[in-house]
Design a protein around this motif. Structure first.
Motif, PDB file in Angstrom:
ATOM      1  N   ASP A 101      33.256  41.158  38.110  1.00  0.00           N
ATOM      2  CA  ASP A 101      33.794  42.341  38.067  1.00  0.00           C
ATOM      3  C   ASP A 101      33.933  43.353  39.315  1.00  0.00           C
ATOM      4  OD1 ASP A 101      34.102  42.028  35.400  1.00  0.00           O
ATOM      5  OD2 ASP A 101      32.092  42.918  34.687  1.00  0.00           O
ATOM      6  N   GLY A 102      34.056  42.598  40.630  1.00  0.00           N
ATOM      7  CA  GLY A 102      34.205  43.334  41.652  1.00  0.00           C
ATOM      8  C   GLY A 102      35.521  43.546  41.772  1.00  0.00           C
ATOM      9  N   ASP A 103      35.778  44.966  42.166  1.00  0.00           N
ATOM     10  CA  ASP A 103      37.434  45.481  42.288  1.00  0.00           C
ATOM     11  C   ASP A 103      37.497  45.708  43.742  1.00  0.00           C
ATOM     12  OD1 ASP A 103      35.438  47.658  42.477  1.00  0.00           O
ATOM     13  OD2 ASP A 103      36.750  48.907  41.319  1.00  0.00           O
ATOM     14  N   LEU A 104      36.765  45.286  44.594  1.00  0.00           N
ATOM     15  CA  LEU A 104      37.154  45.482  46.009  1.00  0.00           C
ATOM     16  C   LEU A 104      38.583  44.945  46.402  1.00  0.00           C
ATOM     17  CD1 LEU A 104      36.574  46.982  48.620  1.00  0.00           C
ATOM     18  CD2 LEU A 104      34.914  45.307  49.310  1.00  0.00           C
ATOM     19  N   LEU A 105      38.873  43.737  45.935  1.00  0.00           N
ATOM     20  CA  LEU A 105      40.128  43.023  46.103  1.00  0.00           C
ATOM     21  C   LEU A 105      41.110  43.898  45.752  1.00  0.00           C
ATOM     22  CD1 LEU A 105      39.073  39.237  45.468  1.00  0.00           C
ATOM     23  CD2 LEU A 105      39.210  40.436  47.731  1.00  0.00           C
ATOM     24  N   LYS A 106      41.041  44.308  44.714  1.00  0.00           N
ATOM     25  CA  LYS A 106      42.259  45.206  44.086  1.00  0.00           C
ATOM     26  C   LYS A 106      42.560  46.431  44.801  1.00  0.00           C
ATOM     27  CE  LYS A 106      42.284  45.459  39.566  1.00  0.00           C
ATOM     28  NZ  LYS A 106      41.872  45.889  38.193  1.00  0.00           N
ATOM     29  N   ARG A 107      41.289  46.976  45.318  1.00  0.00           N
ATOM     30  CA  ARG A 107      41.330  48.294  46.167  1.00  0.00           C
ATOM     31  C   ARG A 107      42.017  48.018  47.806  1.00  0.00           C
ATOM     32  NH1 ARG A 107      37.882  52.361  44.198  1.00  0.00           N
ATOM     33  NH2 ARG A 107      36.581  51.836  42.677  1.00  0.00           N
ATOM     34  N   ILE A 108      41.626  46.770  48.324  1.00  0.00           N
ATOM     35  CA  ILE A 108      42.230  46.312  49.389  1.00  0.00           C
ATOM     36  C   ILE A 108      43.713  46.144  49.148  1.00  0.00           C
ATOM     37  CG2 ILE A 108      42.272  44.621  51.130  1.00  0.00           C
ATOM     38  CD1 ILE A 108      39.225  44.365  50.745  1.00  0.00           C
ATOM     39  N   LYS A 109      44.034  45.622  48.313  1.00  0.00           N
ATOM     40  CA  LYS A 109      45.749  45.335  47.783  1.00  0.00           C
ATOM     41  C   LYS A 109      46.177  46.745  47.673  1.00  0.00           C
ATOM     42  CE  LYS A 109      48.679  43.143  44.666  1.00  0.00           C
ATOM     43  NZ  LYS A 109      48.786  42.459  43.444  1.00  0.00           N
ATOM     44  N   ALA A 110      45.723  47.716  47.163  1.00  0.00           N
ATOM     45  CA  ALA A 110      46.117  49.182  46.997  1.00  0.00           C
ATOM     46  C   ALA A 110      46.132  49.705  48.557  1.00  0.00           C
ATOM     47  CB  ALA A 110      45.602  49.932  46.180  1.00  0.00           C
ATOM     48  N   ILE A 111      45.307  49.384  49.102  1.00  0.00           N
ATOM     49  CA  ILE A 111      45.338  49.875  50.789  1.00  0.00           C
ATOM     50  C   ILE A 111      46.498  49.445  51.297  1.00  0.00           C
ATOM     51  CG2 ILE A 111      43.998  49.950  52.703  1.00  0.00           C
ATOM     52  CD1 ILE A 111      41.456  50.326  51.000  1.00  0.00           C
ATOM     53  N   ARG A 112      46.481  48.127  51.468  1.00  0.00           N
ATOM     54  CA  ARG A 112      47.676  47.437  52.367  1.00  0.00           C
ATOM     55  C   ARG A 112      49.005  48.075  51.651  1.00  0.00           C
ATOM     56  NH1 ARG A 112      48.701  42.231  51.677  1.00  0.00           N
ATOM     57  NH2 ARG A 112      49.335  42.152  53.747  1.00  0.00           N
ATOM     58  N   ARG A 113      49.335  48.477  50.375  1.00  0.00           N
ATOM     59  CA  ARG A 113      50.621  48.748  49.809  1.00  0.00           C
ATOM     60  C   ARG A 113      50.708  50.276  50.348  1.00  0.00           C
ATOM     61  NH1 ARG A 113      49.575  48.242  45.120  1.00  0.00           N
ATOM     62  NH2 ARG A 113      50.717  46.193  44.512  1.00  0.00           N
ATOM     63  N   LYS A 114      49.522  51.119  50.298  1.00  0.00           N
ATOM     64  CA  LYS A 114      49.772  52.614  50.701  1.00  0.00           C
ATOM     65  C   LYS A 114      50.098  52.659  52.159  1.00  0.00           C
ATOM     66  CE  LYS A 114      47.177  56.669  50.713  1.00  0.00           C
ATOM     67  NZ  LYS A 114      45.792  57.482  50.203  1.00  0.00           N
ATOM     68  N   PHE A 115      49.341  51.663  53.015  1.00  0.00           N
ATOM     69  CA  PHE A 115      49.326  51.891  54.349  1.00  0.00           C
ATOM     70  C   PHE A 115      51.012  51.391  54.579  1.00  0.00           C
ATOM     71  CE2 PHE A 115      49.471  49.785  58.593  1.00  0.00           C
ATOM     72  CZ  PHE A 115      48.752  50.346  59.445  1.00  0.00           C
TER      73      PHE A 115
ATOM     74  N   ALA B  48      45.648  35.236  39.699  1.00  0.00           N
ATOM     75  CA  ALA B  48      44.554  34.581  40.485  1.00  0.00           C
ATOM     76  C   ALA B  48      45.250  34.132  41.907  1.00  0.00           C
ATOM     77  CB  ALA B  48      44.329  33.251  39.627  1.00  0.00           C
ATOM     78  N   ILE B  49      46.672  33.896  41.708  1.00  0.00           N
ATOM     79  CA  ILE B  49      47.378  33.538  43.238  1.00  0.00           C
ATOM     80  C   ILE B  49      47.529  34.674  44.106  1.00  0.00           C
ATOM     81  CG2 ILE B  49      49.570  32.909  44.205  1.00  0.00           C
ATOM     82  CD1 ILE B  49      49.984  30.985  41.747  1.00  0.00           C
ATOM     83  N   ASP B  50      47.469  35.870  43.480  1.00  0.00           N
ATOM     84  CA  ASP B  50      47.779  37.114  44.059  1.00  0.00           C
ATOM     85  C   ASP B  50      46.370  37.719  44.608  1.00  0.00           C
ATOM     86  OD1 ASP B  50      50.319  37.491  43.359  1.00  0.00           O
ATOM     87  OD2 ASP B  50      50.027  38.743  41.684  1.00  0.00           O
ATOM     88  N   ALA B  51      45.274  37.294  43.788  1.00  0.00           N
ATOM     89  CA  ALA B  51      43.862  37.667  44.410  1.00  0.00           C
ATOM     90  C   ALA B  51      43.619  36.615  45.816  1.00  0.00           C
ATOM     91  CB  ALA B  51      42.988  37.295  43.379  1.00  0.00           C
ATOM     92  N   ASP B  52      43.742  35.436  45.497  1.00  0.00           N
ATOM     93  CA  ASP B  52      43.422  34.325  46.606  1.00  0.00           C
ATOM     94  C   ASP B  52      44.352  34.884  47.911  1.00  0.00           C
ATOM     95  OD1 ASP B  52      42.151  33.031  45.123  1.00  0.00           O
ATOM     96  OD2 ASP B  52      43.344  31.406  44.672  1.00  0.00           O
ATOM     97  N   MET B  53      45.722  35.493  47.752  1.00  0.00           N
ATOM     98  CA  MET B  53      46.542  35.645  48.787  1.00  0.00           C
ATOM     99  C   MET B  53      45.953  36.908  49.374  1.00  0.00           C
ATOM    100  SD  MET B  53      50.495  36.507  49.046  1.00  0.00           S
ATOM    101  CE  MET B  53      50.269  38.009  47.785  1.00  0.00           C
ATOM    102  N   ASN B  54      45.297  38.074  48.524  1.00  0.00           N
ATOM    103  CA  ASN B  54      44.776  39.342  49.107  1.00  0.00           C
ATOM    104  C   ASN B  54      43.703  38.991  49.782  1.00  0.00           C
ATOM    105  OD1 ASN B  54      46.997  40.811  48.118  1.00  0.00           O
ATOM    106  ND2 ASN B  54      46.076  41.058  46.109  1.00  0.00           N
ATOM    107  N   ALA B  55      42.866  38.044  49.407  1.00  0.00           N
ATOM    108  CA  ALA B  55      41.500  37.768  50.095  1.00  0.00           C
ATOM    109  C   ALA B  55      41.685  36.856  51.197  1.00  0.00           C
ATOM    110  CB  ALA B  55      40.616  36.971  49.061  1.00  0.00           C
ATOM    111  N   GLY B  56      42.908  36.474  51.505  1.00  0.00           N
ATOM    112  CA  GLY B  56      43.158  35.725  52.611  1.00  0.00           C
ATOM    113  C   GLY B  56      42.958  34.207  52.548  1.00  0.00           C
TER     114      GLY B  56
END
Length: 701
Positions: free
Chosen positions: A380-394, A163-171
Motif C-alpha cells: 500500500d505504498g503510494d509514493l510512486l503515485k505521488r512521484i507520477k503526479a509530481i512529474r505531471r505537475k512539473f 502495473a506497466i505504468d508503475a514500473d515505468m514511473n519507478a524507472g
C-alpha cells in the motif's frame, strides 16, 4: 536489353509472399466451382495432410501462444481448404463413382481400403469416432479454454496497464518498453478473442463432415442404381468405399488441426529468460521431482508381482521409472553442488565489457530499508503515485517533462533515511518515519506536541514527528500534518523546481521541439537548424530556468529566437531578447496578475558605477572592488528580507546592461531575489519604488 534487365529486377523485387494468401483463397474458390481430375485431387489431399502436420509442429515448437499469433487465420484457411476439397471430391464421387473405387483418386481409395480394412461398418464407426473426438472432446475443450482466456485477459488488462505504468514511473522500464508491453497485452486479448471465434469453424467442419458422408452414401447409392443401373452390391462397394475414404482423408487433417488448436490455447508460457517449446517444458516439468518417477516405478513393480498380471510389461516400466528417478535425483544433487560453489572463479575468468558500465541516473531516489513500504505497491505504498503526479505537475508548471525518477534501496543509508541525487550527485537528503506524521509549524501553532523534533526537509520549518493518534490534536492547534510519503514527495518536488535547469538536457529539448513540431512544424523549420543548433536552444531554455522563468510558452521563445538569431547567434543575447518577449509572464510569475507592483531599485550613483564596471568587464561579470560588492550584497539582502517580512516577493529593477551581471552575482547568495530589466516591464504595469539600494548602507525607512 535494358528493358529486359529492368523487368528482371522488378520481378525480383516483387513481393511474392504477399500473393500467398490471395492465391490460396482464389484456389479454394476455384475448387468449389471447377471440376478437378483425380490426380489433382490426390495432390491436394496430400497437401492438406502435410499442411496439417506443419501447423501441428508449429504449435508444438511455439514457446508461447503469441508466437503463433496467426493461428486463428490459419485455422480458417485450412477449414476452407478441407471444405472445398470435400465439395470437389463429392462432385467426382457422384459423377464417376460408378466406374470403380479409384474414381476420386488413389488417396481416397487407399484410405478406404487400408484404414477401413474392407469392412464398411468398421469404416463408418471409425469415421464417427474421429468426428466425436474432434467435435466433442478436442474442439469443445479448446474453444472453452479460448473463451475463458479471452474473458480473463480482458478483465486483467486494466491491472496489467497499471502495473506497466508503475514500473515505468519507478524507472524499471523505459517508455519504449512500456509501449511495447501495452501493445503485447492488446495483441494477447485480440488473439484469444479470435481463437474463441475460430474454434467454431472446426466444430462446423465436423458437422459438415457427417452430412457430407451421408450425402455421398445416400446420393451415390441412388445415382448408381437409378442412373447407371448398377447392382446394389456394386453400388454399395463403390460409393460407400468412396464416401468413407473421402470422409477419413478430410477428418484426419481436421483432427490434427484441432489438436494444434488445443496445444496453442492451453499453452502456458514459462520464464521469459528460459524460452522452451511445449515438448521441452512438459518433459522437464514431469521429471522435475525424481520422487514422482521412483514412486510410480515402485507401484508398477508391485502390481507386476500380483499373480495373473502381465509381469513383463509392469516390471519393465516399473524398473524404467525407478532408474530414471535415480538418475534425475543424482543430476539434481550435482546441480545443487555446482550452484553452491563460490562464483568468484567465474567472475575472475570473465573479461570486463562495456555492459559493466551502468549509466548514471539523471534523477535518482535512494531509500533506507525501513522506507521500502513507501515505494512498494504491494504494501500500500503510494509514493510512486505521488512521484507520477509530481512529474505531471512539473511538466504543466515548468513546461517540459522531467526525466524519470529511478528508485532503489540503499543499505548504506540510515534505515529511515532517503537521498535524492542529480546525475549521480546528492542534492538533498532527509529522514522520515513510515507510519508516522510530520506536524509542521507554519508559525502560528498554539501549543507544542509530544514527539521527536525535526525540520521540514523542503523549507526548513520546525516540525515534530507524531503518532497517528495525535493528528487531530495537531490540526486543531495550527500545525500542518503530512505523512512520510508526502514529506519525501514535497522535498523531491522542491528540489526538482530548484534544479530545473540541470534537469533540462538536449534529450528533453529535442522532445520539446518534436512536441511543438506537431502543432507548428513551419515554426521549428525556420529556426532549426537554419539559424541556431539544438545546443543554442537548450542553453537559452536553461538560462530561463536558472532564473525561475518557466518555458511553457515555447512558441513565443522560438518566434523570438527566429526573429533575432539572424542578427546575433549568441545565447546570452538571445536569452535577453526572449526575457523581454516573456516580460508579462515573468512579471506575473513573481507578482501574480496585479499590474501595480513594488520593486527595489539601485541608487543612481551606484547605478552609474556599476554600469562603468560592467562596460569594462568581460562577459556578464562585474569588475568592482570587493568592499563595494560586499556592501551591495548586504544591502540587497536587507531590502529583500524587509519585503518578505511584508509578504511581498523581492524583486530588483536594474538597467538592461546590468541585469545579467547582477542576476549572476545574486543567484547564489539571494536565490529568492528576482532581477528584472527595464525592457522586461510591460508598459501597462505601474512600478512603485519599495526601497533604494545604495552601496553606503542604510535603507529608507
Amino acid at each position: 536489353m535494358s528493358a529486359a534487365l529492368g523487368l528482371t529486377a522488378a520481378w525480383r523485387g516483387f513481393p511474392l509472399r504477399g500473393l500467398a494468401a490471395p492465391a490460396f483463397i482464389v484456389m479454394v474458390l476455384a475448387m468449389m466451382i471447377l471440376p478437378l481430375p483425380p490426380l489433382l485431387l490426390d495432390l491436394l489431399f496430400t497437401f492438406n495432410i502435410a499442411l496439417g502436420l506443419i501447423v501441428l509442429l508449429a504449435a508444438v515448437y511455439a514457446n508461447r501462444p503469441m508466437d503463433f499469433a496467426a493461428f486463428p487465420t490459419v485455422l480458417l484457411l485450412t477449414t476452407l481448404l478441407r471444405l472445398s476439397l470435400n465439395i470437389a471430391s463429392t462432385r467426382v464421387v457422384l459423377l464417376h463413382g460408378h466406374t470403380g473405387p479409384d474414381a476420386a483418386g488413389k488417396v481416397i481409395e487407399a484410405f478406404g481400403h487400408f484404414l477401413v480394412g474392407g469392412n464398411f461398418a468398421v469404416g463408418i464407426v471409425v469415421f464417427l469416432i474421429l468426428v466425436v473426438i474432434n467435435f466433442v472432446v478436442i474442439t469443445k475443450g479448446a474453444g472453452r479454454i479460448a473463451e475463458v482466456s479471452a474473458r480473463f485477459t480482458l478483465d486483467a488488462m486494466p491491472g496489467k496497464q497499471m502495473a506497466i505504468d508503475a514500473d515505468m514511473n519507478a524507472g524499471l522500464i523505459s517508455e519504449q518498453e512500456a509501449r511495447k508491453r501495452r501493445a503485447e497485452i492488446a495483441r494477447e486479448a485480440d488473439f484469444y478473442g479470435a481463437m474463441d471465434g475460430a474454434s467454431k469453424f472446426v466444430r462446423g467442419d465436423a458437422i459438415a463432415g457427417i452430412l457430407i458422408l451421408a450425402i455421398n452414401v445416400i446420393g451415390g447409392f441412388a445415382i448408381g442404381m437409378l442412373q447407371h443401373d448398377l447392382p446394389a452390391k456394386v453400388a454399395v462397394d463403390n460409393y460407400v468405399l468412396l464416401a468413407i475414404g473421402d470422409g477419413l482423408v478430410a477428418q484426419i487433417p481436421a483432427l490434427v488441426i484441432s489438436v494444434a488448436a488445443g496445444l496453442v490455447v492451453s499453452r502456458v508460457g514459462g520464464d521469459e529468460d528460459v524460452r522452451e517449446d511445449i515438448g521441452t517444458q512438459v518433459v522437464r516439468q514431469l521429471v522435475m521431482h525424481p520422487q514422482t518417477l521412483m514412486v510410480t516405478g515402485g507401484v508398477l513393480g508391485l502390481l507386476g508381482l500380483i499373480p495373473g498380471m502381465p509381469h513383463f510389461a509392469f516390471m519393465l516400466f516399473g524398473g524404467a521409472g525407478i532408474w530414471l528417478g535415480w538418475r534425475q535425483s543424482r543430476a539434481a544433487r550435482s546441480a545443487a553442488v555446482a550452484e553452491a560453489a563460490p562464483p568468484q572463479a567465474e567472475a575472475e575468468s570473465g573479461e570486463a565489457s562495456w555492459e559493466d558500465l551502468a549509466p548514471v541516473d539523471v534523477l535518482g531516489l535512494e531509500v533506507g530499508y525501513r522506507l521500502i513500504p513507501l515505494v512498494d505497491r504491494n504494501q500500500d505504498g503510494d509514493l510512486l503515485k505521488r512521484i507520477k503526479a509530481i512529474r505531471r505537475k512539473f511538466a504543466q508548471e515548468v513546461g517540459f517533462l522531467p526525466p524519470q525518477v529511478h528508485i532503489r534501496d540503499n543499505l548504506e543509508l540510515k534505515p529511515n533515511g532517503y537521498r535524492v541525487s542529480l546525475k549521480g550527485v546528492v542534492i538533498g537528503e532527509g529522514e522520515v518515519y513510515a507510519g508516522m506524521f510530520m506536524a509542521i509549524n507554519p508559525g502560528g501553532a498554539s501549543a507544542p506536541l509530544p514527539g521527536a523534533s525535526a525540520l521540514d526537509p523542503a523549507f526548513g520549518l520546525p516540525a515534530t514527528w507524531i503518532e497517528g493518534a495525535l493528528r487531530d490534536q495537531a490540526l486543531s492547534t495550527g500545525y500542518t500534518v503530512v505523512d512520510a510519503g508526502t514529506v519525501v514527495a514535497t522535498h523531491l518536488n522542491h528540489l526538482m523546481q530548484g534544479h530545473a535547469a540541470a534537469l533540462l538536457g538536449r534529450v528533453e529539448t529535442q522532445a520539446l521541439v518534436e512536441h511543438l513540431n506537431k502543432h507548428a512544424p513551419k515554426l521549428i523549420d525556420d529556426l532549426m537548424p537554419k539559424l541556431v543548433p539544438l545546443a543554442t536552444l537548450t542553453r537559452v531554455l536553461q538560462g530561463l530556468l536558472e532564473e525561475g522563468v518557466h518555458i511553457r510558452d515555447l512558441r513565443t521563445i522560438v518566434e523570438t529566437m527566429t526573429e533575432h538569431a539572424t542578427r546575433t547567434p549568441e545565447p546570452a543575447e538571445l536569452l535577453a531578447q526572449v526575457r523581454i518577449a516573456l516580460g508579462r509572464a515573468v512579471l506575473q510569475g513573481i507578482f501574480g496578475p496585479s499590474s501595480d507592483v513594488e520593486m527595489l531599485v539601485l541608487e543612481p550613483d551606484l547605478e552609474r558605477v556599476l554600469a562603468q564596471a560592467a562596460t569594462g568587464a568581460a562577459g556578464d561579470a562585474l569588475g568592482i572592488e570587493p568592499g563595494l560588492a560586499e556592501n551591495l550584497a548586504r544591502d540587497l539582502a536587507a531590502a529583500a528580507q524587509r519585503l518578505e517580512n511584508l509578504g511581498q516577493p523581492p524583486a530588483l529593477l536594474v538597467p538592461d546592461k546590468l541585469r545579467p551581471a547582477i542576476a549572476r552575482m545574486t543567484r547564489r547568495t539571494l536565490p529568492r531575489l528576482r532581477v528584472l530589466s527595464h525592457a522586461e516591464i510591460p508598459e501597462s504595469c505601474t512600478i512603485r519604488v519599495a526601497a533604494l539600494v545604495g552601496a553606503r548602507g542604510g535603507l529608507p525607512a
